[in-house]
Design a protein around this motif. Structure first.
Motif, PDB file in Angstrom:
ATOM      1  N   LEU A  13       0.765  -1.466  -0.541  1.00 29.73           N
ATOM      2  CA  LEU A  13       0.558   0.110  -0.284  1.00 29.73           C
ATOM      3  C   LEU A  13       1.026   1.325  -0.232  1.00 29.73           C
ATOM      4  CD1 LEU A  13      -2.339  -0.798   2.582  1.00 29.73           C
ATOM      5  CD2 LEU A  13      -2.851  -1.124   0.203  1.00 29.73           C
ATOM      6  N   LEU A  14       0.623   2.246  -0.641  1.00 29.18           N
ATOM      7  CA  LEU A  14       1.193   3.508  -0.457  1.00 29.18           C
ATOM      8  C   LEU A  14       0.850   4.452  -0.111  1.00 29.18           C
ATOM      9  CD1 LEU A  14       3.319   5.528  -2.190  1.00 29.18           C
ATOM     10  CD2 LEU A  14       1.116   5.993  -3.643  1.00 29.18           C
ATOM     11  N   SER A  15       1.096   5.349   1.073  1.00 27.65           N
ATOM     12  CA  SER A  15       0.859   6.160   1.662  1.00 27.65           C
ATOM     13  C   SER A  15       1.563   7.218   1.447  1.00 27.65           C
ATOM     14  CB  SER A  15       0.271   5.440   3.198  1.00 27.65           C
ATOM     15  OG  SER A  15       0.628   6.713   3.553  1.00 27.65           O
ATOM     16  N   VAL A  16       1.292   8.476   0.725  1.00 33.72           N
ATOM     17  CA  VAL A  16       2.035   9.433   0.806  1.00 33.72           C
ATOM     18  C   VAL A  16       1.211  10.706   1.475  1.00 33.72           C
ATOM     19  CG1 VAL A  16       3.652   8.767  -0.977  1.00 33.72           C
ATOM     20  CG2 VAL A  16       1.817   9.490  -1.843  1.00 33.72           C
ATOM     21  N   PRO A  17       0.829  10.827   1.979  1.00 37.48           N
ATOM     22  CA  PRO A  17      -0.313  12.501   2.312  1.00 37.48           C
ATOM     23  C   PRO A  17       1.055  13.629   2.149  1.00 37.48           C
ATOM     24  CG  PRO A  17      -0.112  11.026   4.253  1.00 37.48           C
ATOM     25  CD  PRO A  17       0.812  10.421   3.399  1.00 37.48           C
ATOM     26  N   GLY A  18       0.175  14.448   1.450  1.00 33.01           N
ATOM     27  CA  GLY A  18       0.822  15.750   1.238  1.00 33.01           C
ATOM     28  C   GLY A  18       1.501  15.779  -0.201  1.00 33.01           C
ATOM     29  N   GLY A  38      -4.463  15.275   0.663  1.00 31.82           N
ATOM     30  CA  GLY A  38      -3.777  15.968   0.709  1.00 31.82           C
ATOM     31  C   GLY A  38      -2.725  16.576  -0.340  1.00 31.82           C
ATOM     32  N   ALA A  39      -2.568  15.163  -1.360  1.00 30.28           N
ATOM     33  CA  ALA A  39      -1.875  15.081  -2.431  1.00 30.28           C
ATOM     34  C   ALA A  39      -2.036  16.762  -2.890  1.00 30.28           C
ATOM     35  CB  ALA A  39      -1.648  14.254  -2.484  1.00 30.28           C
ATOM     36  N   ASP A  40      -0.761  16.807  -4.079  1.00 27.46           N
ATOM     37  CA  ASP A  40      -1.038  18.172  -4.869  1.00 27.46           C
ATOM     38  C   ASP A  40      -1.065  17.097  -6.100  1.00 27.46           C
ATOM     39  OD1 ASP A  40      -1.465  20.013  -6.996  1.00 27.46           O
ATOM     40  OD2 ASP A  40       0.367  20.772  -6.006  1.00 27.46           O
ATOM     41  N   LEU A  41      -2.393  16.921  -7.225  1.00 27.65           N
ATOM     42  CA  LEU A  41      -2.481  16.136  -8.229  1.00 27.65           C
ATOM     43  C   LEU A  41      -2.563  17.180  -8.800  1.00 27.65           C
ATOM     44  CD1 LEU A  41      -3.290  13.327  -6.200  1.00 27.65           C
ATOM     45  CD2 LEU A  41      -1.592  13.091  -7.760  1.00 27.65           C
ATOM     46  N   GLN A  42      -2.394  18.040  -9.109  1.00 21.90           N
ATOM     47  CA  GLN A  42      -3.088  19.543 -10.589  1.00 21.90           C
ATOM     48  C   GLN A  42      -2.860  18.872 -11.876  1.00 21.90           C
ATOM     49  OE1 GLN A  42      -3.153  23.341  -9.386  1.00 21.90           O
ATOM     50  NE2 GLN A  42      -2.049  23.382  -7.492  1.00 21.90           N
ATOM     51  N   ALA A  59      -7.400  16.128  -1.168  1.00 19.99           N
ATOM     52  CA  ALA A  59      -6.521  16.368  -2.555  1.00 19.99           C
ATOM     53  C   ALA A  59      -6.619  17.404  -3.463  1.00 19.99           C
ATOM     54  CB  ALA A  59      -6.369  14.792  -3.203  1.00 19.99           C
ATOM     55  N   ASP A  60      -5.624  18.210  -4.456  1.00 18.48           N
ATOM     56  CA  ASP A  60      -6.065  18.669  -5.304  1.00 18.48           C
ATOM     57  C   ASP A  60      -6.034  18.562  -6.848  1.00 18.48           C
ATOM     58  OD1 ASP A  60      -6.453  20.876  -6.934  1.00 18.48           O
ATOM     59  OD2 ASP A  60      -4.688  22.336  -5.874  1.00 18.48           O
ATOM     60  N   LEU A  61      -6.879  18.146  -6.727  1.00 17.87           N
ATOM     61  CA  LEU A  61      -7.149  17.528  -8.159  1.00 17.87           C
ATOM     62  C   LEU A  61      -7.346  17.707  -9.309  1.00 17.87           C
ATOM     63  CD1 LEU A  61      -8.550  14.120  -6.993  1.00 17.87           C
ATOM     64  CD2 LEU A  61      -6.495  14.507  -8.138  1.00 17.87           C
ATOM     65  N   GLN A  62      -7.567  19.790  -9.329  1.00 17.31           N
ATOM     66  CA  GLN A  62      -7.709  19.870 -10.725  1.00 17.31           C
ATOM     67  C   GLN A  62      -7.262  20.343 -11.957  1.00 17.31           C
ATOM     68  OE1 GLN A  62      -7.654  24.398  -8.880  1.00 17.31           O
ATOM     69  NE2 GLN A  62      -8.064  25.268 -11.367  1.00 17.31           N
ATOM     70  N   GLY A  63      -7.571  20.019 -13.068  1.00 18.55           N
ATOM     71  CA  GLY A  63      -6.978  19.673 -14.425  1.00 18.55           C
ATOM     72  C   GLY A  63      -6.138  18.721 -14.347  1.00 18.55           C
ATOM     73  N   ALA A  64      -6.869  17.752 -13.103  1.00 19.65           N
ATOM     74  CA  ALA A  64      -6.238  16.492 -13.276  1.00 19.65           C
ATOM     75  C   ALA A  64      -7.440  15.548 -14.564  1.00 19.65           C
ATOM     76  CB  ALA A  64      -6.218  15.495 -11.437  1.00 19.65           C
ATOM     77  N   ASP A  65      -6.634  14.390 -15.384  1.00 22.80           N
ATOM     78  CA  ASP A  65      -6.764  13.893 -16.426  1.00 22.80           C
ATOM     79  C   ASP A  65      -7.671  12.188 -15.640  1.00 22.80           C
ATOM     80  OD1 ASP A  65      -8.125  12.127 -18.281  1.00 22.80           O
ATOM     81  OD2 ASP A  65      -6.055  12.117 -19.272  1.00 22.80           O
ATOM     82  N   ALA A  69     -10.640   6.588 -15.197  1.00 23.69           N
ATOM     83  CA  ALA A  69     -10.306   5.757 -13.278  1.00 23.69           C
ATOM     84  C   ALA A  69     -11.150   5.131 -12.673  1.00 23.69           C
ATOM     85  CB  ALA A  69      -9.237   6.846 -12.864  1.00 23.69           C
ATOM     86  N   ASN A  70     -10.628   4.250 -12.664  1.00 22.24           N
ATOM     87  CA  ASN A  70     -11.733   3.583 -11.127  1.00 22.24           C
ATOM     88  C   ASN A  70     -11.284   4.089 -10.007  1.00 22.24           C
ATOM     89  OD1 ASN A  70     -12.988   2.115  -9.396  1.00 22.24           O
ATOM     90  ND2 ASN A  70     -11.284  -0.167  -9.637  1.00 22.24           N
ATOM     91  N   LEU A  71     -12.632   5.123  -9.462  1.00 22.25           N
ATOM     92  CA  LEU A  71     -11.972   5.550  -7.865  1.00 22.25           C
ATOM     93  C   LEU A  71     -13.476   4.718  -7.340  1.00 22.25           C
ATOM     94  CD1 LEU A  71     -12.166   9.467 -10.061  1.00 22.25           C
ATOM     95  CD2 LEU A  71     -10.125   8.313  -8.053  1.00 22.25           C
ATOM     96  N   ARG A  72     -13.838   3.591  -7.443  1.00 26.97           N
ATOM     97  CA  ARG A  72     -14.877   3.141  -6.659  1.00 26.97           C
ATOM     98  C   ARG A  72     -14.631   3.366  -5.453  1.00 26.97           C
ATOM     99  NH1 ARG A  72     -17.447  -2.495  -8.798  1.00 26.97           N
ATOM    100  NH2 ARG A  72     -18.502  -1.781  -9.480  1.00 26.97           N
ATOM    101  N   GLY A  73     -15.560   4.240  -4.766  1.00 25.41           N
ATOM    102  CA  GLY A  73     -15.172   3.548  -3.189  1.00 25.41           C
ATOM    103  C   GLY A  73     -14.413   4.611  -2.498  1.00 25.41           C
ATOM    104  N   ALA A  74     -13.818   5.274  -3.634  1.00 25.91           N
ATOM    105  CA  ALA A  74     -12.465   6.323  -3.012  1.00 25.91           C
ATOM    106  C   ALA A  74     -13.352   7.096  -2.214  1.00 25.91           C
ATOM    107  CB  ALA A  74     -11.980   7.110  -4.437  1.00 25.91           C
ATOM    108  N   ASN A  75     -12.105   7.934  -1.630  1.00 25.08           N
ATOM    109  CA  ASN A  75     -12.611   9.044  -0.539  1.00 25.08           C
ATOM    110  C   ASN A  75     -12.606  10.222  -0.856  1.00 25.08           C
ATOM    111  OD1 ASN A  75     -13.611  11.113   1.346  1.00 25.08           O
ATOM    112  ND2 ASN A  75     -12.728   9.820   3.153  1.00 25.08           N
ATOM    113  N   LEU A  76     -13.440  10.991  -1.621  1.00 24.38           N
ATOM    114  CA  LEU A  76     -13.075  12.509  -1.848  1.00 24.38           C
ATOM    115  C   LEU A  76     -13.676  13.680  -1.676  1.00 24.38           C
ATOM    116  CD1 LEU A  76     -13.391  10.853  -5.843  1.00 24.38           C
ATOM    117  CD2 LEU A  76     -11.461  12.315  -5.498  1.00 24.38           C
ATOM    118  N   ARG A  77     -13.849  13.313  -0.451  1.00 22.11           N
ATOM    119  CA  ARG A  77     -14.134  14.592   0.294  1.00 22.11           C
ATOM    120  C   ARG A  77     -13.281  15.640   0.436  1.00 22.11           C
ATOM    121  NH1 ARG A  77     -18.818  14.615   3.511  1.00 22.11           N
ATOM    122  NH2 ARG A  77     -19.284  15.899   4.755  1.00 22.11           N
ATOM    123  N   GLY A  78     -13.612  16.684   0.082  1.00 20.24           N
ATOM    124  CA  GLY A  78     -13.284  17.770   0.230  1.00 20.24           C
ATOM    125  C   GLY A  78     -11.774  18.144  -1.188  1.00 20.24           C
ATOM    126  N   ALA A  79     -12.119  17.386  -1.863  1.00 18.75           N
ATOM    127  CA  ALA A  79     -11.354  16.945  -3.173  1.00 18.75           C
ATOM    128  C   ALA A  79     -11.344  18.489  -3.998  1.00 18.75           C
ATOM    129  CB  ALA A  79     -11.017  16.071  -3.424  1.00 18.75           C
TER     130      ALA A  79
END
Length: 164
Positions: A13-18, A38-42, A59-65, A69-79
């Motif tokens: 498992l990968l853990s890279v918060p922020g 909290g990752a910057d994925l702009q 997380a900041d996903l502004q303009g991300a492609d 993508a499989n986002l099933r069950g992902a927690n995007l609260r506040g993204a």
């Protein structure tokens, strides 16, 4: 700092918060259950990535492609998803700002959401529309151009309350 956690069953498992992953090429990456809070994925290329169950809170996903993508069950609260391309992304069971996606209308670039925890009962949102259950069914039944919305709403209501 990249944190990699090894689980008992041998999966990693990968853990890279922020983390600063702005513009990163993560196309097709397996990020299942990764902690990217909290990752910057702009502007990141996450096309076809597996983010099932990932923690993307804040997380900041502004303009991300995120096409396909499989986002099933992902927690995007506040993204921040402003300008993100979610075409053909699988958002089933994902948590988006307390909204839960019910149906992706890719032809109209809308997603039908339910906000389950409202004082007056669940609210159903698509684009600028925000309805109670009865209002949503009445509106989308009479327009007859979005029968998929009504079917998704009724399926969700039945799952929560049992058959009518």
């Amino acid at each position: 700092m990249v944190g990699i956690l090894s689980r008992f069953d041998g999966r990693v498992l990968l853990s890279v918060p922020g983390a600063d992953l702005q513009g990163a090429d993560l196309q097709g990456a397996n990020l299942q259950r990764a902690n990217l809070s909290g990752a910057d994925l702009q502007g990141a290329d996450l096309q076809g990535a597996n983010l099932q169950g990932a923690d993307l809170r804040g997380a900041d996903l502004q303009g991300a492609d995120l096409r396909g993508a499989n986002l099933r069950g992902a927690n995007l609260r506040g993204a921040n998803l402003h300008g993100a391309n979610l075409h053909s992304a699988d958002l089933r069971g994902a948590n988006l700002y307390g909204r839960k996606p019910l149906y992706a209308d890719t032809g109209r670039d809308y997603v039908l959401y339910v906000i389950p925890d409202c004082k007056d009962g669940p609210r159903f949102v698509a684009g600028c529309r925000n309805f109670t259950h009865a209002e949503a069914v009445q509106h989308w039944s009479t327009t007859s151009i979005q029968p998929e919305y009504v079917a998704a709403i009724e399926k969700w209501m039945e799952a929560c309350n049992g058959p009518a």
